[in-house]
Structures are given as structure tokens and as C-alpha cells.
Design a protein around this motif. Structure first.
Motif, PDB file in Angstrom:
ATOM      1  N   TYR A 241       0.834  -1.207   0.000  1.00 49.17           N
ATOM      2  CA  TYR A 241       0.000   0.000   0.000  1.00 49.17           C
ATOM      3  C   TYR A 241       0.870   1.260   0.000  1.00 49.17           C
ATOM      4  O   TYR A 241       0.677   2.178   0.787  1.00 49.17           O
ATOM      5  CB  TYR A 241      -0.929  -0.002   1.229  1.00 49.17           C
ATOM      6  CG  TYR A 241      -1.868  -1.187   1.259  1.00 49.17           C
ATOM      7  CD1 TYR A 241      -3.052  -1.173   0.537  1.00 49.17           C
ATOM      8  CD2 TYR A 241      -1.562  -2.318   2.014  1.00 49.17           C
ATOM      9  CE1 TYR A 241      -3.909  -2.258   0.545  1.00 49.17           C
ATOM     10  CE2 TYR A 241      -2.415  -3.413   2.041  1.00 49.17           C
ATOM     11  CZ  TYR A 241      -3.587  -3.370   1.304  1.00 49.17           C
ATOM     12  OH  TYR A 241      -4.433  -4.452   1.314  1.00 49.17           O
ATOM     13  N   HIS A 243       1.171   3.788  -2.121  1.00 49.23           N
ATOM     14  CA  HIS A 243       0.538   5.067  -2.446  1.00 49.23           C
ATOM     15  C   HIS A 243      -0.250   5.604  -1.250  1.00 49.23           C
ATOM     16  O   HIS A 243      -0.206   6.799  -0.935  1.00 49.23           O
ATOM     17  CB  HIS A 243      -0.369   4.913  -3.665  1.00 49.23           C
ATOM     18  CG  HIS A 243       0.365   4.628  -4.933  1.00 49.23           C
ATOM     19  ND1 HIS A 243       1.275   5.511  -5.477  1.00 49.23           N
ATOM     20  CD2 HIS A 243       0.339   3.556  -5.765  1.00 49.23           C
ATOM     21  CE1 HIS A 243       1.782   5.005  -6.589  1.00 49.23           C
ATOM     22  NE2 HIS A 243       1.226   3.809  -6.779  1.00 49.23           N
ATOM     23  N   GLN A 244      -0.970   4.704  -0.586  1.00 51.85           N
ATOM     24  CA  GLN A 244      -1.728   5.126   0.602  1.00 51.85           C
ATOM     25  C   GLN A 244      -0.785   5.561   1.713  1.00 51.85           C
ATOM     26  O   GLN A 244      -1.044   6.538   2.424  1.00 51.85           O
ATOM     27  CB  GLN A 244      -2.629   3.988   1.087  1.00 51.85           C
ATOM     28  CG  GLN A 244      -3.765   3.625   0.138  1.00 51.85           C
ATOM     29  CD  GLN A 244      -3.376   2.511  -0.831  1.00 51.85           C
ATOM     30  OE1 GLN A 244      -2.226   2.430  -1.264  1.00 51.85           O
ATOM     31  NE2 GLN A 244      -4.340   1.660  -1.152  1.00 51.85           N
ATOM     32  N   LEU A 245       0.317   4.830   1.876  1.00 51.80           N
ATOM     33  CA  LEU A 245       1.288   5.176   2.904  1.00 51.80           C
ATOM     34  C   LEU A 245       1.895   6.551   2.631  1.00 51.80           C
ATOM     35  O   LEU A 245       2.055   7.371   3.544  1.00 51.80           O
ATOM     36  CB  LEU A 245       2.383   4.116   2.977  1.00 51.80           C
ATOM     37  CG  LEU A 245       3.509   4.383   3.969  1.00 51.80           C
ATOM     38  CD1 LEU A 245       2.997   4.360   5.397  1.00 51.80           C
ATOM     39  CD2 LEU A 245       4.643   3.371   3.790  1.00 51.80           C
ATOM     40  N   THR A 246       2.225   6.792   1.367  1.00 53.35           N
ATOM     41  CA  THR A 246       2.806   8.081   0.996  1.00 53.35           C
ATOM     42  C   THR A 246       1.862   9.223   1.343  1.00 53.35           C
ATOM     43  O   THR A 246       2.276  10.230   1.941  1.00 53.35           O
ATOM     44  CB  THR A 246       3.123   8.108  -0.508  1.00 53.35           C
ATOM     45  OG1 THR A 246       4.063   7.063  -0.808  1.00 53.35           O
ATOM     46  CG2 THR A 246       3.712   9.445  -0.916  1.00 53.35           C
ATOM     47  N   ARG A 247       0.582   9.083   0.988  1.00 58.30           N
ATOM     48  CA  ARG A 247      -0.390  10.128   1.273  1.00 58.30           C
ATOM     49  C   ARG A 247      -0.585  10.308   2.775  1.00 58.30           C
ATOM     50  O   ARG A 247      -0.651  11.440   3.281  1.00 58.30           O
ATOM     51  CB  ARG A 247      -1.727   9.781   0.608  1.00 58.30           C
ATOM     52  CG  ARG A 247      -2.785  10.879   0.746  1.00 58.30           C
ATOM     53  CD  ARG A 247      -4.047  10.562  -0.035  1.00 58.30           C
ATOM     54  NE  ARG A 247      -4.702   9.373   0.464  1.00 58.30           N
ATOM     55  CZ  ARG A 247      -4.783   8.219  -0.187  1.00 58.30           C
ATOM     56  NH1 ARG A 247      -4.209   8.095  -1.381  1.00 58.30           N
ATOM     57  NH2 ARG A 247      -5.413   7.176   0.330  1.00 58.30           N
ATOM     58  N   TRP A 248      -0.621   9.208   3.493  1.00 60.63           N
ATOM     59  CA  TRP A 248      -0.821   9.247   4.946  1.00 60.63           C
ATOM     60  C   TRP A 248       0.329   9.968   5.640  1.00 60.63           C
ATOM     61  O   TRP A 248       0.121  10.841   6.488  1.00 60.63           O
ATOM     62  CB  TRP A 248      -0.976   7.819   5.456  1.00 60.63           C
ATOM     63  CG  TRP A 248      -1.056   7.675   6.941  1.00 60.63           C
ATOM     64  CD1 TRP A 248      -1.923   8.289   7.788  1.00 60.63           C
ATOM     65  CD2 TRP A 248      -0.210   6.857   7.757  1.00 60.63           C
ATOM     66  NE1 TRP A 248      -1.680   7.903   9.077  1.00 60.63           N
ATOM     67  CE2 TRP A 248      -0.635   7.017   9.085  1.00 60.63           C
ATOM     68  CE3 TRP A 248       0.845   5.989   7.484  1.00 60.63           C
ATOM     69  CZ2 TRP A 248      -0.025   6.362  10.146  1.00 60.63           C
ATOM     70  CZ3 TRP A 248       1.443   5.316   8.537  1.00 60.63           C
ATOM     71  CH2 TRP A 248       1.012   5.511   9.846  1.00 60.63           C
TER      72      TRP A 248
END
Length: 353
Positions: A241, A243-248
């Protein structure tokens, strides 16, 4: 007058342009990105900008580096970048050019490989090379992770989610990021922890495979940081995940401007003519050297500019791919941009030879 193009005018690229103007005013420097009306994802725009330069310092995100490197190679323009990305660097190695292609400049990879290589001088046998680097807030109590954003979030996620190159028992191998956990590391009296991360070692492991027993790069953090991210990786499948980690991380971690770069390099080996091994150690804690700058800007920009300076002075003359550890140490240290890495301040100690 050397014509230097800087691609990407973000955190590091803008610092590089400012420093060139201050320290080497005889250089003709020109920055390019969308803010200057140049789309550096367009091959035609890249080629046009390169046609007006003798050398390019590529500060773009890693996914754009290969395009610039290929165009620079075709035109015979000297190429330098800041990437940690292993795949990009491997793709650049076979490129043919009339000028040097020098990826992985900056701090880590970059200057730490140059320093580590020099620390092996005079050793007939090298047993171990360990490089540890951390870009951290000066205030360790900023949150329970002891961490804030000092550079690219994409680069951080790439560093934590990839595999790292290392030499183990003399053989080149890959090790998972966040493994090799060391809960107790000290740099200039500051308590830290360390773990493998991807990219920071550059090509050094390849260079020393079969010649040293152990070569490794680890990232430094304040105590308690890595156990949390190991839970994310092992239990919550962080690697699936990204992309989600980057945004988070971008949305939740504080931006840091008051930062410090901790460096610890150790080399163990046997000096020529002796039988007993010795250990050489370099430690440094770099802080910003100018108002409005951060330590990560200082260390990365100066690390890259030392190499470009050596090229402009005629000391980097190869054609095609050049590894950091093969760069001329004396020319690098002679550059005025080397100042943050000199260990003469109260922040640094040098135990060498």
C-alpha cells in the motif's frame, strides 16, 4: 564559463542554484522546471534545455531521471543526479556518452560512499564497512516517532519498502529494508537506532563484493521509530500500500525546518604490513549552514556540488558511468562546497588513521 543546468527547483534544486551563485559566480547557472515554463517530462523540452548546457544536475523525482540521463548521454552533456533509486542507476550504467554520467550524488548515496572509500586507504584487507545516516529533527520529542518530514515523502517510502544491497559473508546480496535492527547506536553522544534501508549505499556494495566480508548501509532514527514501521510492514502489509502510505505520511507528519544530519561510518581492516585489524570511525552531525536552509539541503546540495565542482576543475574526466567511490577524493575535499563535511566543529569528531 561553464554552463550548468539544474533540473527541478524544489527543496534541493533551489539550494543548489543559490549556492552556485554565491560560491561560484563565474559559473553560468540556469534552473528549469514548470515554474520556469519547462515541462521536463517532455523529451523535446529536455533536449532543448540540455543543448544550452555543459552539465546538468538532475534534481527531479526519481521516476523522471532516466529520461534526462538518456538525453544528456546522447548530447554528450555531463550528467549528475541525486537519486537513491537502484533500478534507475542500473539502467544508466550501460549508457554511452562522451561525458561523465554520475548518478547518486548528494549525501547518501553520495558523499558517504566517497568518505567510506577513502577510509579503506592503506588497508591490505577490509573486513567491514558500515555506513549509518539519519536526517532527523533536532527535537527528538516532536512526536512518539521522533520524526518529521525533511525531504521527499516518495523517497522515504521507497527507502522503507525496497530491498537494500549489502555484502554478507563476502557475497553481494539483498536484505529487506527495516531488517538488521540495531537498538543502540550513539553518534556524538546522541542515542539512536538503526536499520537497513534501500538506496543509501549506492554502488559501494557492488564495488566491495568479494573483497570485504561485510558492507552495509543503515538509516539512523531516534529510539522507538523502527519498531513502529516494522509493525506496518509485517502486520499491516505496508509494502502493498505504498501510495496510501505516501499520502498518509504526507498528511500527518510535521514538516521540519530545524533538523540535523547524523553520520557514522566505520571501517575495519588490516593495515598494510600489519596483522592486527583496526577500526576507523568518522562521525558528524551536520546542521544548516545558512539562514532559511535546512541541514538536509546543506548536506545534499553540498555533496552534489563537490562532485560537479571537481568536474568543472577538470578532475572528473571519465566517459560514461562513474561510481561515487571512484571519484577523486582530493579534488572533492578541495572544493569549498565540502565545508559541512569537514570535522572541525563542536558537532563533529574524527578518529581517522
Amino acid at each position: 564559463m561553464p554552463r550548468i543546468a539544474v533540473f527541478g527547483l524544489g527543496h534541493i534544486g533551489s539550494s543548489i542554484v543559490r549556492r552556485i551563485k554565491q560560491v561560484r559566480p563565474d559559473w553560468q547557472v540556469r534552473g528549469h522546471d514548470l515554474r520556469t515554463g519547462v515541462d521536463l517530462t517532455n523529451p523535446d523540452a529536455v533536449r532543448l534545455a540540455l543543448s544550452q548546457a555543459d552539465a546538468v544536475i538532475d534534481c527531479l523525482p526519481y521516476m523522471h531521471n532516466l529520461l534526462v540521463a538518456k538525453e544528456a548521454a546522447d548530447l554528450g552533456v555531463a550528467y549528475f543526479n541525486l537519486t537513491e533509486d537502484i533500478r534507475n542507476t542500473a539502467a544508466m550504467e550501460p549508457l554511452s556518452s562522451q561525458a561523465p554520467i554520475v548518478p547518486q550524488c548528494g549525501l547518501a548515496p553520495g558523499m558517504v560512499s566517497i568518505l567510506a572509500q577513502q577510509m579503506t586507504e592503506g588497508l591490505s584487507a577490509v573486513e567491514q564497512i558500515t555506513i549509518m545516516v539519519g536526517a532527523l529533527p533536532l527535537d527528538a520529542s516532536i512526536n512518539r516517532l521522533g520524526y518529521g518530514l525533511t525531504w521527499s515523502v516518495e523517497g522515504l517510502v521507497n527507502e522503507y519498502c525496497g530491498d537494500a544491497h549489502a555484502v554478507v559473508n563476502g557475497a553481494l546480496t539483498t536484505v529487506p529494508a527495516l531488517d538488521g535492527y540495531d537498538a543502540s547506536v550513539s553518534v556524538n553522544g546522541v542515542a539512536l537506532e538503526a536499520a537497513y534501508t534501500a538506496g543509501g549505499i549506492g554502488t559501494l556494495a557492488h564495488t566491495w563484493a568479494g573483497r570485504a566480508q561485510s558492507v552495509a548501509y543503515k538509516t539512523l532514527r531516534y529510539p522507538g521509530h523502527f519498531p513502529f514501521f516494522r509493525i506496518l510492514r509485517d502486520d499491516l502489509r505496508m509494502n502493498d500500500y505504498k501510495h496510501q502510505l505516501t499520502r498518509w505520511l504526507r498528511d500527518t507528519l510535521p514538516q521540519i525546518t530545524n533538523d540535523v544530519i547524523y553520520i557514522r561510518i566505520t571501517v575495519t581492516g588490516i593495515p598494510t604490513g600489519q596483522t592486527a585489524p583496526i577500526t576507523r570511525t568518522y562521525t558528524n552531525a551536520i546542521v544548516a549552514d545558512a539562514p532559511g536552509e535546512t541541514a538536509i539541503q546543506t548536506s545534499t546540495a553540498c555533496g552534489a556540488l563537490c562532485v560537479v565542482d571537481a568536474y568543472v576543475q577538470g578532475q572528473v574526466t571519465g566517459r560514461g558511468f562513474v561510481r561515487q567511490e571512484d571519484l577523486p577524493y582530493d579534488a572533492i575535499t578541495a572544493s569549498p562546497f565540502f565545508a559541512p563535511y569537514r570535522v572541525f566543529t563542536s558537532y563533529a569528531q574524527m578518529h581517522y588513521y
